[in-house]
Each structure stands twice: as structure tokens, then as C-alpha cells.
Design an enzyme around this catalytic site. Structure first.
Site, mmCIF file in Angstrom:
data_model
loop_
_atom_site.group_PDB
_atom_site.id
_atom_site.type_symbol
_atom_site.label_atom_id
_atom_site.label_comp_id
_atom_site.label_asym_id
_atom_site.label_seq_id
_atom_site.Cartn_x
_atom_site.Cartn_y
_atom_site.Cartn_z
ATOM 1 N N LYS A 231 1.069 -1.130 0.057
ATOM 2 C CA LYS A 231 0.052 0.060 0.090
ATOM 3 C C LYS A 231 0.872 1.239 -0.022
ATOM 4 O O LYS A 231 0.793 2.290 -0.696
ATOM 5 C CB LYS A 231 -0.915 -0.022 1.419
ATOM 6 C CG LYS A 231 -1.750 1.008 1.225
ATOM 7 C CD LYS A 231 -3.216 0.956 2.289
ATOM 8 C CE LYS A 231 -2.698 0.852 3.636
ATOM 9 N NZ LYS A 231 -2.559 2.137 4.321
ATOM 10 N N ASP B 283 1.443 -1.402 11.834
ATOM 11 C CA ASP B 283 0.196 -1.781 11.224
ATOM 12 C C ASP B 283 -0.187 -3.133 11.648
ATOM 13 O O ASP B 283 -1.141 -3.619 11.277
ATOM 14 C CB ASP B 283 0.277 -1.551 9.564
ATOM 15 C CG ASP B 283 0.256 0.035 9.480
ATOM 16 O OD1 ASP B 283 -0.028 0.862 10.261
ATOM 17 O OD2 ASP B 283 0.928 0.386 8.240
HETATM 18 C C1 S3P Z 1 2.118 4.933 6.378
HETATM 19 C C2 S3P Z 1 2.780 5.278 7.343
HETATM 20 C C3 S3P Z 1 2.251 4.559 8.874
HETATM 21 C C4 S3P Z 1 1.307 3.527 8.552
HETATM 22 C C5 S3P Z 1 0.287 3.882 7.323
HETATM 23 C C6 S3P Z 1 1.063 3.980 6.104
HETATM 24 C C7 S3P Z 1 3.080 5.205 5.233
HETATM 25 O O1 S3P Z 1 1.319 5.731 9.341
HETATM 26 O O2 S3P Z 1 0.531 3.309 9.666
HETATM 27 O O3 S3P Z 1 -0.493 2.564 7.138
HETATM 28 O O4 S3P Z 1 2.803 4.861 4.009
HETATM 29 O O5 S3P Z 1 3.816 6.185 4.961
HETATM 30 P P1 S3P Z 1 2.301 6.788 10.195
HETATM 31 O O6 S3P Z 1 3.214 7.318 9.525
HETATM 32 O O7 S3P Z 1 1.118 7.774 10.642
HETATM 33 O O8 S3P Z 1 2.837 5.856 11.522
#
Ligand code: S3P
Length: 429
Positions: free
Chosen positions: A22, A316
Site C-alpha cells: 500500500k 500496522d
Molecule cells: C504509512 C505510514 C504509517 C502506517 C500507514 C502507512 C505510510 O503511518 O501506519 O499505514 O505509507 O507512510 P504513520 O506514519 O502515521 O505511522
């Protein structure tokens, strides 16, 4: 929608490739859009979150052809993006809104962002604050903390910013704004978080310097489109790793899965808990991302304590780790994970409450969870709420429940893993 999940003595066996990562899929569309030339993306995640990112860039005038997991982005360069005449709706996607606020902050026009009921509660000040320091003009509810947010593009100046939270989204938003700022922009990380943005700037021909926890970019760079292969998402694979470890008589192999070391905390924790697992590194994706094959077999696990700098490497995966811990011998303690409160749901509450409805004994704490091991799970109703990872955790829990589980809001899962139940069927047969 409600899905009834009922299994008698299931075991999971077979090989699988999970959908694309993702975080990397989002970034590939973002970089492709602001780069010069065409970017082709393969094994793109066709989940709702990443489709929201595509939708936003189409509204900004970028032509994007999407054919399943193959995507072609006709990059326009920063200067070629045009003012949207509709609101940019990111749906459930925190990554879309936070990264776009940074990436678009230096453009000479106005745009408004909104999202779903979950996004409406999630804090944006963590990116809006530093972006304002760079000169961005952002307004919205609660002094620009909550959507809808309006961004009025303006000239930006580089800053040096010490991250108060371990967040790859905040780090990325500032670095992306830095690409258009005057001078140099430096972010100093508190703890190392996923580094896909840093890697992708390089694979689009940009320059970035990483010196320990200091990451710097220079403004005014031109990026060049190319090809991005998206590895399988280890955060999706985590559900099968967990299922393989806790469902008796299971053996699952996940191929072509991303093994970027900033994301592999789940592997370290499963090993520490005593999982029977092999990890083989393949030759990489060509865009700096590690990739490989993981095989896991059912075994008796034991509880552990998880905290400190491993937390961003598995943030996550904590919902599914909590489920694994319910089946381990002894107690598991998760601490230093207060960031869970600002995810798609307040995951500290959601994990304790929803797994609790199926019989798990989990105590929420200020910064994590205390999970009792060797719990028998029961059937009953449980709710994904607005959170794909809670939905998938409850689905895996249903494999161990002594009766049917009625999973409410199962559609939340399509945010990151639309083919989740098809893959489950494949492993069950
Ligand atoms: C992500 C960073 C994480 C993660 C999210 C995706 C990203 O969030 O939890 O699902 O793609 O940079 P945070 O940066 O808020 O920890």
C-alpha cells in the site's frame, strides 16, 4: 455488510502472493504524477486507498490509465498540475491526505481535501504544523487539524524539523514539500520509520541524503518517470503469517513479499515468539526495495514484550500480533505504541473490544495492550468498524472460534486487501 465466518477444524496450506504494498503503491502514483515522462507501475495495489490517490491526481489534471494491477501515469512535472475543480476526497486514506498536503503545498492554486468518517477524526496538525513553518497556507476545522482542509499554494522555504512522533507519513509530507521549497529541507527522525519515500526519490532520479537519522532534500529538483514494480505488502502477508503460526496443521508460503527492513518487525516478533519460519531474500525489485519468500508452519508460541524502536517497524501489524498473542503460552505486553490511537480507529480500544467480544482477554493500557495467552475463542458478533486491519484480524480469529463469527462492516477490508476472502478460500482448500 455482515459476513458469516464458520469453519470446522480448518487448516491453511499453500503458496500465495499477496497484493502490492500500500505505501509503495501510493508513492508510485504520487511520484509518477509530478515526474517528467511516463511511469509504469506493475503489481499496483487495487485497494480503495490507492484508488483514492489515483482519483486525486486525475482531478489535478494527470492522465492515469489503470488496468487492474498495471498502471500508467503520464507525468506532468510539478508545473503541469492544474487546479482541481472538485474537492479531493481521500476516502479512508491517511497516507493520501498527509503526503498530498506536503507534495502539493508549493503549487500556485487552491484545493480542498476531505475524507470519510474515520479521516474526519484523524489529526492532521502533525503535518500541517511543519508545512506552515515552511510557508504553506492551510486552514480547516480545529485550526487546520481536521478535514475538510483547504490548501492555498504558496512559495515554500526549507526547514530543519525534528519529528515529535515516529511517523513515516509526517516525514514524507515534509520531504515531499522540500522538493519544491527554496533551499534544503531536513527531517530528523525520532525512531527509524519506513523509508519508501527516500528510496523512491532516488529511483525517480532525485537526490536525497540520509545520514543516520537526518534526511535532507534540496528544492527545485526534477524527477524522471520510469518503471516501478510493487512488492507484495508485508502488512497483508502478516495475516497469513499469523494464521500459519496459530491454526493447527497449517503451512503457508508467501512469495514476492516486500522485506524492507523498516517493515519486518513482524518477522522478528514471530521468531522471538518461537514461530517455525523460513525467510529467503530474492534479488530485489530494482527500485531499492528488498523482496523475498516466507514460509511459516504452525507451532506452539510463547508470549513476549514488544516495545521501543521496533514499534514503527510493525505498527500496522499490532492488531494481528495481538491475536497471535492470545494463542501463545504466557502473557504478551505491547508498549510504546500510543500511535495506535490515531490509526483508522483507536486501535488500542478496537483490538481490546472486538477481540474481547470473541473471548480474548486483552487489557488496554495508555500506550499499548496486555494480552493473556492460551485463550479459547468463541463465536459471536464482532465489528471491523472503519478499519481494514481490525476486520482481517477478526476474520483470522474466526478460524479458531468454536462457533460462527458474524463480521460486521467486512467491506472495510477492501481498503488494502480486496481479495482477502478469495485468498483465504484458496488456502483452506
Ligand atoms: C504509512 C505510514 C504509517 C502506517 C500507514 C502507512 C505510510 O503511518 O501506519 O499505514 O505509507 O507512510 P504513520 O506514519 O502515521 O505511522
Amino acid at each position: 455488510m455482515v459476513r458469516r465466518l464458520e469453519f470446522t477444524q480448518p487448516s491453511l496450506k499453500g503458496k500465495l502472493e499477496v497484493p502490492g504494498d500500500k505505501s509503495i503503491s501510493h508513492r508510485a502514483v504520487m511520484f509518477g504524477s509530478v515526474a517528467e515522462g511516463v511511469t509504469t507501475i506493475s503489481h499496483f495495489l487495487e485497494g480503495e486507498d490507492c484508488l483514492s490517490t489515483i482519483d486525486c491526481f486525475r482531478k489535478l489534471g494527470v492522465t492515469i490509465e489503470q488496468n487492474g494491477t498495471d498502471v500508467k501515469v503520464h507525468g506532468k512535472g510539478f508545473a503541469g498540475l492544474t487546479a482541481p475543480n472538485e474537492v479531493l476526497d481521500v476516502g479512508n486514506s491517511g497516507t493520501s491526505i498527509r503526503l498530498l498536503l506536503g507534495l502539493l503545498a508549493g503549487l500556485p492554486f487552491e484545493m480542498t481535501f476531505t475524507g470519510d468518517e474515520s479521516i474526519a477524526k484523524r489529526p492532521m496538525k502533525r503535518v500541517v504544523g511543519p508545512l506552515r513553518q515552511m510557508g504553506a497556507q492551510i486552514s480547516g476545522r480545529d485550526d487546520g487539524n481536521l478535514v475538510p482542509l483547504t490548501l492555498k499554494g504558496s512559495a515554500l522555504t526549507g526547514i530543519e524539523y525534528k519529528l515529535p512522533v515516529a511517523s513515516a507519513q509526517v516525514k514524507s509530507a515534509i520531504l515531499l514539500a522540500g522538493l519544491q521549497a527554496d533551499g534544503e529541507t531536513t527531517v530528523i527522525e525520532k525512531e527509524r520509520t519506513r523509508d519508501h519515500t527516500e528510496k523512491m526519490i532516488q529511483s525517480f532520479g532525485g537526490e536525497i541524503s540520509v545520514d543516520g537519522m537526518r534526511i535532507s532534500v534540496r528544492g527545485g529538483q526534477t524527477l524522471q518517470g520510469g518503471h516501478i514494480y510493487v512488492p507484495g505488502d508485508i502488512s497483508s502477508a502478516a495475516f497469513w503469517l499469523a494464521a500459519g503460526a496459530i491454526v493447527p496443521d497449517s503451512e503457508i508460503t508467501i512469495e514476492s513479499v516486500g522485506l524492507n527492513p523498516t517493515r519486518t518487525g513482524i518477522i522478528d516478533v514471530l521468531r522471538e515468539m518461537g514461530a517455525d519460519m523460513d525467510v529467503i531474500l530474492d534479488k530485489g525489485t530494482g527500485s531499492g526495495e528488498e523482496i523475498g519468500t516466507i514460509t511459516i508452519r504452525h507451532s506452539q508460541l510463547h508470549g513476549t514484550t514488544i516495545g521501543g524502536d521496533i514499534i514503527p517497524r510493525l505498527i500496522d501489524e499490532i492488531p494481528i500480533i495481538a491475536l497471535v498473542a492470545t494463542q501463545a503460552k504466557g502473557q504478551t505486553i505491547i508498549k510504546n505504541a500510543e500511535e495506535l490511537k490515531v490509526k483508522e480507529t483507536n486501535r488500542i480500544d478496537a483490538i481490546a473490544t472486538q477481540l474481547g467480544r470473541l473471548g480474548a482477554v486483552i487489557t488496554p493500557t495508555e500506550d499499548g495492550l496486555i494480552i493473556e495467552g492460551e485463550q479459547s475463542l468463541r463465536g459471536g458478533k464482532a465489528d471491523s468498524l472503519t478499519d481494514h486491519r481490525i476486520g482481517m484480524t477478526l476474520s483470522i480469529a474466526s478460524l479458531l472460534a468454536d462457533g460462527p463469527v458474524e463480521l460486521e462492516n467486512e467491506d472495510a477490508i477492501s481498503v488494502s486487501y480486496p481479495s482477502f476472502f478469495e485468498d483465504l478460500d484458496r488456502l483452506l482448500s
